[in-house]
Motif scaffolding. Structure first.
Motif, PDB file in Angstrom:
ATOM      1  N   TYR A  80       3.701  -2.359  -4.388  1.00 29.02           N
ATOM      2  CA  TYR A  80       4.940  -1.587  -4.341  1.00 29.02           C
ATOM      3  C   TYR A  80       4.599  -0.120  -4.566  1.00 29.02           C
ATOM      4  O   TYR A  80       3.958   0.227  -5.560  1.00 29.02           O
ATOM      5  CB  TYR A  80       5.911  -2.067  -5.427  1.00 29.02           C
ATOM      6  CG  TYR A  80       6.308  -3.528  -5.302  1.00 29.02           C
ATOM      7  CD1 TYR A  80       7.428  -3.901  -4.578  1.00 29.02           C
ATOM      8  CD2 TYR A  80       5.556  -4.520  -5.928  1.00 29.02           C
ATOM      9  CE1 TYR A  80       7.797  -5.231  -4.468  1.00 29.02           C
ATOM     10  CE2 TYR A  80       5.910  -5.858  -5.827  1.00 29.02           C
ATOM     11  CZ  TYR A  80       7.032  -6.204  -5.094  1.00 29.02           C
ATOM     12  OH  TYR A  80       7.393  -7.525  -4.988  1.00 29.02           O
ATOM     13  N   TYR A  81       5.049   0.725  -3.633  1.00 30.80           N
ATOM     14  CA  TYR A  81       4.667   2.132  -3.697  1.00 30.80           C
ATOM     15  C   TYR A  81       5.824   3.036  -3.297  1.00 30.80           C
ATOM     16  O   TYR A  81       6.682   2.657  -2.491  1.00 30.80           O
ATOM     17  CB  TYR A  81       3.474   2.415  -2.764  1.00 30.80           C
ATOM     18  CG  TYR A  81       2.275   1.556  -3.040  1.00 30.80           C
ATOM     19  CD1 TYR A  81       1.405   1.877  -4.074  1.00 30.80           C
ATOM     20  CD2 TYR A  81       2.001   0.426  -2.273  1.00 30.80           C
ATOM     21  CE1 TYR A  81       0.289   1.094  -4.337  1.00 30.80           C
ATOM     22  CE2 TYR A  81       0.902  -0.363  -2.528  1.00 30.80           C
ATOM     23  CZ  TYR A  81       0.040  -0.026  -3.572  1.00 30.80           C
ATOM     24  OH  TYR A  81      -1.040  -0.812  -3.830  1.00 30.80           O
ATOM     25  N   ALA A  82       5.821   4.234  -3.864  1.00 29.96           N
ATOM     26  CA  ALA A  82       6.754   5.271  -3.420  1.00 29.96           C
ATOM     27  C   ALA A  82       6.328   5.777  -2.046  1.00 29.96           C
ATOM     28  O   ALA A  82       5.253   5.433  -1.532  1.00 29.96           O
ATOM     29  CB  ALA A  82       6.764   6.415  -4.431  1.00 29.96           C
ATOM     30  N   GLY A  83       7.178   6.576  -1.408  1.00 27.49           N
ATOM     31  CA  GLY A  83       6.845   7.124  -0.103  1.00 27.49           C
ATOM     32  C   GLY A  83       5.648   8.054  -0.164  1.00 27.49           C
ATOM     33  O   GLY A  83       5.408   8.730  -1.158  1.00 27.49           O
ATOM     34  N   GLY A  84       4.878   8.085   0.929  1.00 27.03           N
ATOM     35  CA  GLY A  84       3.724   8.975   0.996  1.00 27.03           C
ATOM     36  C   GLY A  84       2.382   8.279   1.099  1.00 27.03           C
ATOM     37  O   GLY A  84       1.346   8.950   1.041  1.00 27.03           O
ATOM     38  N   SER A  85       2.374   6.949   1.282  1.00 24.30           N
ATOM     39  CA  SER A  85       1.101   6.257   1.477  1.00 24.30           C
ATOM     40  C   SER A  85       0.477   6.692   2.803  1.00 24.30           C
ATOM     41  O   SER A  85       1.167   7.117   3.728  1.00 24.30           O
ATOM     42  CB  SER A  85       1.315   4.739   1.483  1.00 24.30           C
ATOM     43  OG  SER A  85       1.827   4.297   0.246  1.00 24.30           O
ATOM     44  N   VAL A  86      -0.853   6.568   2.890  1.00 25.08           N
ATOM     45  CA  VAL A  86      -1.575   7.013   4.087  1.00 25.08           C
ATOM     46  C   VAL A  86      -2.473   5.891   4.586  1.00 25.08           C
ATOM     47  O   VAL A  86      -3.187   5.257   3.804  1.00 25.08           O
ATOM     48  CB  VAL A  86      -2.424   8.260   3.787  1.00 25.08           C
ATOM     49  CG1 VAL A  86      -3.197   8.704   5.036  1.00 25.08           C
ATOM     50  CG2 VAL A  86      -1.539   9.407   3.294  1.00 25.08           C
ATOM     51  N   MET A  87      -2.412   5.665   5.906  1.00 25.38           N
ATOM     52  CA  MET A  87      -3.345   4.757   6.572  1.00 25.38           C
ATOM     53  C   MET A  87      -4.441   5.592   7.221  1.00 25.38           C
ATOM     54  O   MET A  87      -4.169   6.454   8.057  1.00 25.38           O
ATOM     55  CB  MET A  87      -2.613   3.936   7.635  1.00 25.38           C
ATOM     56  CG  MET A  87      -1.738   2.838   7.077  1.00 25.38           C
ATOM     57  SD  MET A  87      -2.702   1.398   6.552  1.00 25.38           S
ATOM     58  CE  MET A  87      -3.121   0.681   8.132  1.00 25.38           C
ATOM     59  N   THR A 109      -2.200   8.253   9.447  1.00 24.04           N
ATOM     60  CA  THR A 109      -0.746   8.339   9.557  1.00 24.04           C
ATOM     61  C   THR A 109      -0.151   8.203   8.162  1.00 24.04           C
ATOM     62  O   THR A 109      -0.619   7.389   7.352  1.00 24.04           O
ATOM     63  CB  THR A 109      -0.184   7.250  10.494  1.00 24.04           C
ATOM     64  OG1 THR A 109       1.218   7.448  10.656  1.00 24.04           O
ATOM     65  CG2 THR A 109      -0.420   5.848   9.942  1.00 24.04           C
ATOM     66  N   THR A 110       0.846   9.023   7.875  1.00 21.44           N
ATOM     67  CA  THR A 110       1.510   9.017   6.572  1.00 21.44           C
ATOM     68  C   THR A 110       2.808   8.211   6.674  1.00 21.44           C
ATOM     69  O   THR A 110       3.592   8.395   7.608  1.00 21.44           O
ATOM     70  CB  THR A 110       1.817  10.452   6.109  1.00 21.44           C
ATOM     71  OG1 THR A 110       0.593  11.170   6.000  1.00 21.44           O
ATOM     72  CG2 THR A 110       2.514  10.444   4.750  1.00 21.44           C
ATOM     73  N   ILE A 111       3.024   7.338   5.712  1.00 16.27           N
ATOM     74  CA  ILE A 111       4.209   6.468   5.685  1.00 16.27           C
ATOM     75  C   ILE A 111       5.226   7.117   4.751  1.00 16.27           C
ATOM     76  O   ILE A 111       5.040   7.131   3.529  1.00 16.27           O
ATOM     77  CB  ILE A 111       3.832   5.054   5.222  1.00 16.27           C
ATOM     78  CG1 ILE A 111       2.685   4.510   6.087  1.00 16.27           C
ATOM     79  CG2 ILE A 111       5.029   4.127   5.268  1.00 16.27           C
ATOM     80  CD1 ILE A 111       2.047   3.254   5.555  1.00 16.27           C
ATOM     81  N   ALA A 112       6.283   7.661   5.334  1.00 20.10           N
ATOM     82  CA  ALA A 112       7.229   8.452   4.549  1.00 20.10           C
ATOM     83  C   ALA A 112       8.053   7.590   3.594  1.00 20.10           C
ATOM     84  O   ALA A 112       8.348   7.999   2.474  1.00 20.10           O
ATOM     85  CB  ALA A 112       8.155   9.230   5.482  1.00 20.10           C
ATOM     86  N   ASP A 149      -8.596   1.980   5.943  1.00 22.03           N
ATOM     87  CA  ASP A 149      -8.343   2.140   4.511  1.00 22.03           C
ATOM     88  C   ASP A 149      -6.876   2.499   4.269  1.00 22.03           C
ATOM     89  O   ASP A 149      -6.237   3.147   5.108  1.00 22.03           O
ATOM     90  CB  ASP A 149      -9.232   3.233   3.910  1.00 22.03           C
ATOM     91  CG  ASP A 149     -10.676   2.787   3.756  1.00 22.03           C
ATOM     92  OD1 ASP A 149     -10.892   1.646   3.317  1.00 22.03           O
ATOM     93  OD2 ASP A 149     -11.579   3.571   4.091  1.00 22.03           O
ATOM     94  N   PHE A 150      -6.394   2.082   3.112  1.00 21.69           N
ATOM     95  CA  PHE A 150      -5.023   2.382   2.698  1.00 21.69           C
ATOM     96  C   PHE A 150      -5.078   3.204   1.421  1.00 21.69           C
ATOM     97  O   PHE A 150      -5.755   2.824   0.453  1.00 21.69           O
ATOM     98  CB  PHE A 150      -4.250   1.081   2.456  1.00 21.69           C
ATOM     99  CG  PHE A 150      -2.878   1.272   1.869  1.00 21.69           C
ATOM    100  CD1 PHE A 150      -1.794   1.603   2.666  1.00 21.69           C
ATOM    101  CD2 PHE A 150      -2.669   1.127   0.503  1.00 21.69           C
ATOM    102  CE1 PHE A 150      -0.525   1.778   2.119  1.00 21.69           C
ATOM    103  CE2 PHE A 150      -1.412   1.295  -0.058  1.00 21.69           C
ATOM    104  CZ  PHE A 150      -0.337   1.630   0.755  1.00 21.69           C
ATOM    105  N   ALA A 151      -4.390   4.362   1.409  1.00 22.50           N
ATOM    106  CA  ALA A 151      -4.389   5.245   0.242  1.00 22.50           C
ATOM    107  C   ALA A 151      -2.967   5.354  -0.300  1.00 22.50           C
ATOM    108  O   ALA A 151      -2.110   5.972   0.342  1.00 22.50           O
ATOM    109  CB  ALA A 151      -4.920   6.618   0.624  1.00 22.50           C
ATOM    110  N   PRO A 152      -2.689   4.766  -1.460  1.00 21.17           N
ATOM    111  CA  PRO A 152      -1.343   4.857  -2.030  1.00 21.17           C
ATOM    112  C   PRO A 152      -1.082   6.243  -2.590  1.00 21.17           C
ATOM    113  O   PRO A 152      -2.015   6.991  -2.896  1.00 21.17           O
ATOM    114  CB  PRO A 152      -1.359   3.801  -3.132  1.00 21.17           C
ATOM    115  CG  PRO A 152      -2.789   3.704  -3.532  1.00 21.17           C
ATOM    116  CD  PRO A 152      -3.593   3.951  -2.298  1.00 21.17           C
TER     117      PRO A 152
END
Length: 462
Positions: A80-87, A109-112, A149-152
Motif C-alpha cells: 500500500y503506497y501513496a501516489g508517486g511510485s515509479v516503475m 513511468t510515475t504512478i500518480a 524495478d519498482f520504487a515506492p
C-alpha cells in the motif's frame, strides 16, 4: 546581396537510406527480488525493438524499445503506497563484432495515484539509449534480459477495513472471531471511509501484513474502550487504551474517530505483520492501519523482476560504414567570396597557405591532413553556412633566423607620427595654375573679338 547569394560548400555523401530494423521479441518475467512485483509469475511481455541500419562512423545507434503486456498477466503492487511510485525498466543489448559493448536502454513511468496491495502496475511506453559509433565494421546486435524495478514513494497509505473496492482481491485486514462491522457512519465521527469494526470479546484479534518502514493503528477515542495489546512480527510491542488521551487522562468522548492510537517507525523496509488483541471485555475498535514508507530505506532491487526472451534467439548484423568523403556541389555565386584559408602568424616564421593533403616543409609531401568534411561544414537549419579553417604553419626543422630590417626613415620629422614611414612630400600645383591662366586669357580674348565684330557689323549697316 551577400545574404542571398548561394555558396559552394562541401557536403557529405549520404549513403542510400536503408529500412530500419524492427524486431518483435517476447519475454517472460519472474521475481528476483525479496518482494517482487512479479508475484503472479510469469508475467509475459511483447516488445518491439527498432533502430536504423544505415549507420556511419560518428553517428549514433539509437535503440528504441516499446513494451506492452502480452496477455492478462500483470506486474502488481507489492503493498500500500501513496501516489508517486515509479516503475523503472532497463533493457540490455549486446554489441559484438567490430566493437564490444552493452547498451542499456532505460525508461520510467510515475504512478500518480495511490496504490493498494496487488493493484496492476503500468509499464513505460518505451525505453531508449543512443550509442556512439566510433569505428567501421560489421556489428552484431543481440537483445538480452530486461530488468524491471519498482520504487515506492515517501508517504502514508491507509488500509481500511472496508469491502473489496477498498482492498481488492481479498487482501484486507484479517479479523478473528468476535468483531462486528459498522458501515455508513456519520461523517462527523471522522472515521476513514465512514466505517469501523468493533468488539467486546476478550482476545478478539485482527492483523495485517504490509510492506513498509512503519505502521499506525487508527481508531476512535471513546469512554467505553479498554486496553488493546499490539504485536509486530510476532512480538509484543506495547498496548494502548482508547478510553484515555495521550497523557493517560480518561476521555468523555463517544466515537471520536480518526485518531492515531499507536505507531512505530524506523522498521527495515520489507514485509511486516501487525496484530492487535482486545485485552479485556471492554470495547475495542479498529478503523484502519496506516502504512508508512521511507523510500530512502528501500533497496533498489527489492521488488525486482527479471525478464528473459522466450521467442527464440534474436540478433541482427549491421554494417557501420566509414565516414564518407566530401563531394563538391557547385551552385552559382553572386557577390559572395569563396572560403579562404587564413594562416595564423608566428613571430619567428612566415606561414604559407598549404592545400589539404600537401606540405611544403622542406619539400616533404608525406604530411596528410586528417580533417574530415565535418571539420569544414556547419549545418544550419534553413541556411547553408561554411566555416573558414585556420591553417597553423609548422616551424622549420632548422634553427630560426632573425632578420633585422632598418626603419624607412632614420628620424621622425618634428610633429610627425612615429610610424616608421616618411611623410608624403607636398606637391606644388604648377600645372593647375598654368591651365587656369590659359583658360582666363582665352576667355578675355574671345570677348574682345566678339565686341569688334559687333561694332563692324553695326558700321556697315549705317
Amino acid at each position: 546581396m551577400g545574404l542571398t547569394a548561394a555558396a559552394c560548400v562541401l557536403l557529405p555523401t549520404a549513403p542510400a537510406s536503408a529500412a530500419p530494423a524492427d524486431l518483435v521479441i517476447d519475454y517472460e518475467c519472474s521475481g528476483t527480488g525479496p518482494s517482487s512485483i512479479a508475484k503472479y509469475a510469469p508475467v509475459r511481455l511483447r516488445t518491439r525493438l527498432t533502430f536504423a541500419t544505415d549507420l556511419v562512423v560518428g553517428g549514433a545507434l539509437d535503440l528504441k524499445w516499446s513494451l506492452a503486456y502480452k496477455d492478462a498477466s500483470r506486474f502488481t503492487s507489492p503493498g500500500y503506497y501513496a501516489g508517486g511510485s515509479v516503475m523503472n525498466i532497463m533493457g540490455n543489448v549486446q554489441i559484438a563484432g567490430a566493437w564490444q559493448n552493452i547498451l542499456q536502454p532505460t525508461g520510467a513511468t510515475t504512478i500518480a495515484q495511490g496504490l493498494q496491495y496487488d493493484k496492476e502496475l503500468p509499464l513505460p511506453a518505451g525505453i531508449s539509449d543512443p550509442g556512439l559509433l566510433n569505428k567501421p565494421g560489421v556489428i552484431k546486435i543481440e537483445p538480452k534480459d530486461i530488468v524491471v524495478d519498482f520504487a515506492p514513494p515517501n508517504g502514508e497509505a491507509n488500509v481500511n477495513d472496508g469491502n473489496d473496492i477498498d482492498n481488492p482481491r481479498g487482501h484486507v485486514i484479517t479479523y478473528g472471531p468476535g468483531w462486528t462491522p459498522f458501515d455508513d457512519r456519520p461523517r462527523s465521527e471522522n472515521h476513514i471511509h465512514n466505517d469501523y469494526h468493533e468488539t467486546s470479546s476478550q482476545y478478539a484479534w485482527a492483523e495485517l501484513k504490509f510492506v513498509g518502514t512503519g505502521v499506525q493503528y487508527v481508531g476512535p477515542r471513546d469512554h467505553e474502550g479498554g486496553p488493546v495489546e499490539i504485536e509486530l512480527d510476532g512480538g509484543v510491542r506495547g498496548s494502548v487504551d482508547p478510553s484515555k488521551n495521550a497523557i493517560g487522562d480518561p476521555v468523555n468522548e463517544v466515537h471520536n474517530g480518526g485518531h492515531t492510537l499507536w505507531e512505530l517507525n524506523g522498521l527495515p523496509y520489507g514485509e511486516h505483520k501487525i496484530k492487535i488483541t482486545n485485552a479485556s471485555t471492554r470495547k475495542a475498535w479498529l478503523d484502519a492501519f496506516r502504512v508508512i514508507t521511507n523510500k530512502d530505506a528501500v533497496p533498489t532491487d527489492f521488488h525486482r523482476a527479471t525478464c528473459k526472451i522466450v521467442s527464440g534467439p534474436v540478433s541482427i548484423d549491421v554494417t557501420v560504414k566509414d565516414r564518407p568523403g566530401p563531394s563538391p556541389t557547385d551552385t552559382p555565386t553572386t557577390g559572395q567570396p569563396s572560403p579562404s584559408v587564413t594562416p595564423s602568424k608566428s613571430p619567428t616564421s612566415t606561414p604559407t597557405t598549404t592545400p589539404p593533403g600537401q606540405n611544403n616543409n622542406n619539400g616533404n609531401n608525406n604530411h596528410h591532413d586528417d580533417r574530415t568534411v565535418a571539420d569544414r561544414l556547419v549545418t544550419v537549419h534553413g541556411n547553408v553556412a561554411t566555416t573558414t579553417p585556420t591553417a597553423t604553419p609548422k616551424p622549420s626543422s632548422g634553427p630560426t633566423a632573425t632578420n633585422y630590417v632598418a626603419a624607412q626613415v632614420k628620424k621622425t620629422p618634428f610633429g610627425g607620427v612615429p610610424s616608421g614611414e616618411a611623410p608624403v612630400a607636398l606637391q606644388q600645383p604648377y600645372a593647375l595654375l598654368a591651365g587656369g591662366s590659359v583658360l582666363l586669357l582665352g576667355s578675355a580674348a574671345g570677348g574682345v573679338v566678339m565686341r569688334r565684330r559687333r561694332a563692324a557689323h553695326a558700321g556697315n549697316r549705317r
